[in-house]
Design a protein around this motif. Structure first.
Motif, PDB file in Angstrom:
ATOM      1  N   GLN A 143       0.788  -1.534  -0.121  1.00 17.63           N
ATOM      2  CA  GLN A 143       0.236   0.123  -0.052  1.00 17.63           C
ATOM      3  C   GLN A 143       0.761   1.233   0.029  1.00 17.63           C
ATOM      4  OE1 GLN A 143      -2.467  -0.225   3.761  1.00 17.63           O
ATOM      5  NE2 GLN A 143      -3.937  -1.791   3.074  1.00 17.63           N
ATOM      6  N   GLN A 144       2.012   1.413   0.964  1.00 18.87           N
ATOM      7  CA  GLN A 144       2.947   2.668   0.709  1.00 18.87           C
ATOM      8  C   GLN A 144       2.992   2.705  -0.502  1.00 18.87           C
ATOM      9  OE1 GLN A 144       3.331   4.228   3.649  1.00 18.87           O
ATOM     10  NE2 GLN A 144       1.804   3.658   4.215  1.00 18.87           N
ATOM     11  N   THR A 145       3.566   1.737  -1.605  1.00 18.50           N
ATOM     12  CA  THR A 145       4.575   1.678  -2.541  1.00 18.50           C
ATOM     13  C   THR A 145       3.700   2.387  -3.681  1.00 18.50           C
ATOM     14  OG1 THR A 145       5.652  -0.361  -2.469  1.00 18.50           O
ATOM     15  CG2 THR A 145       5.282   0.897  -4.304  1.00 18.50           C
ATOM     16  N   PHE A 146       2.165   2.379  -3.120  1.00 19.71           N
ATOM     17  CA  PHE A 146       1.546   3.016  -4.134  1.00 19.71           C
ATOM     18  C   PHE A 146       0.839   4.567  -3.862  1.00 19.71           C
ATOM     19  CE2 PHE A 146      -0.539  -0.968  -5.874  1.00 19.71           C
ATOM     20  CZ  PHE A 146      -0.379  -1.030  -6.715  1.00 19.71           C
ATOM     21  N   LYS A 147       1.069   4.276  -2.502  1.00 18.81           N
ATOM     22  CA  LYS A 147       1.297   5.716  -2.081  1.00 18.81           C
ATOM     23  C   LYS A 147       2.777   6.464  -2.399  1.00 18.81           C
ATOM     24  CE  LYS A 147      -1.861   4.876   1.969  1.00 18.81           C
ATOM     25  NZ  LYS A 147      -1.930   4.945   2.790  1.00 18.81           N
ATOM     26  N   HIS A 148       4.292   6.267  -3.077  1.00 19.76           N
ATOM     27  CA  HIS A 148       4.934   6.419  -2.902  1.00 19.76           C
ATOM     28  C   HIS A 148       4.763   6.999  -4.847  1.00 19.76           C
ATOM     29  CE1 HIS A 148       7.297   4.661   0.348  1.00 19.76           C
ATOM     30  NE2 HIS A 148       6.113   5.472   0.762  1.00 19.76           N
TER      31      HIS A 148
END
Length: 161
Positions: free
Chosen positions: A131-136
């Protein structure tokens, strides 16, 4: 307990295509043009690099590329090697996105949304790191759009076209 890191899953063309589709959507949300295809070759490896994840802490879509780079100069260390080392991964992701109609490469070499889309709610089904990778990558899309031309973005990062 030993935690395994699955590089194969992180470089899966379908996963990377979903990330690139998110990048294109975020880029388009900030300006009235579509991103040059070459921007994907910088954005995807930056978003996927777990060792850079902490550099996204205390940032948002308004932070900006230059501010992010100034806060964390470590980003630019071996950045060219990181980009060059991921050329095949990004190329396969673009191909998958185009074959799946998630993205289309137009006549100007820009990525535009295709007729398909990433399923809504996909990220909610994924683990916290994913999920964090998508936010990044979403932040990178906003930052690169607001930074100016592709040449300007690459100059800011210390990369050559």
């Amino acid at each position: 307990m030993l935690i395994a890191h699955d590089i194969f899953a992180e470089t899966n063309p379908a996963y990377c295509a979903a990330l690139l589709t998110t990048f294109v959507g975020a880029y388009r949300s900030q300006c009235d043009t579509d991103p040059d295809i070459v921007l994907c070759y910088a954005a995807l490896p930056l978003a996927l690099s777990g060792d850079l994840a902490a550099t996204f802490d205390r940032t948002n879509s308004r932070t900006g590329l230059l501010e992010w780079l100034h806060r964390s100069p470590v980003i630019q260390i071996r950045l060219a090697g990181r980009v060059n080392g991921s050329l095949d991964i990004v190329t396969e992701a673009i191909r998958f996105a185009c074959f799946s109609n998630l993205l289309v490469v137009n006549a100007e070499g820009r990525l535009v949304p295709g007729t398909s889309s990433v399923p809504k709610g996909l990220t909610k089904q994924l683990g916290e790191n994913t999920q964090q990778t998508f936010k990044h990558i979403e932040r990178l899309g906003c930052w690169l759009a607001l930074a100016g031309s592709t040449r300007t973005v690459f100059d800011m990062m210390g990369l050559e076209l």
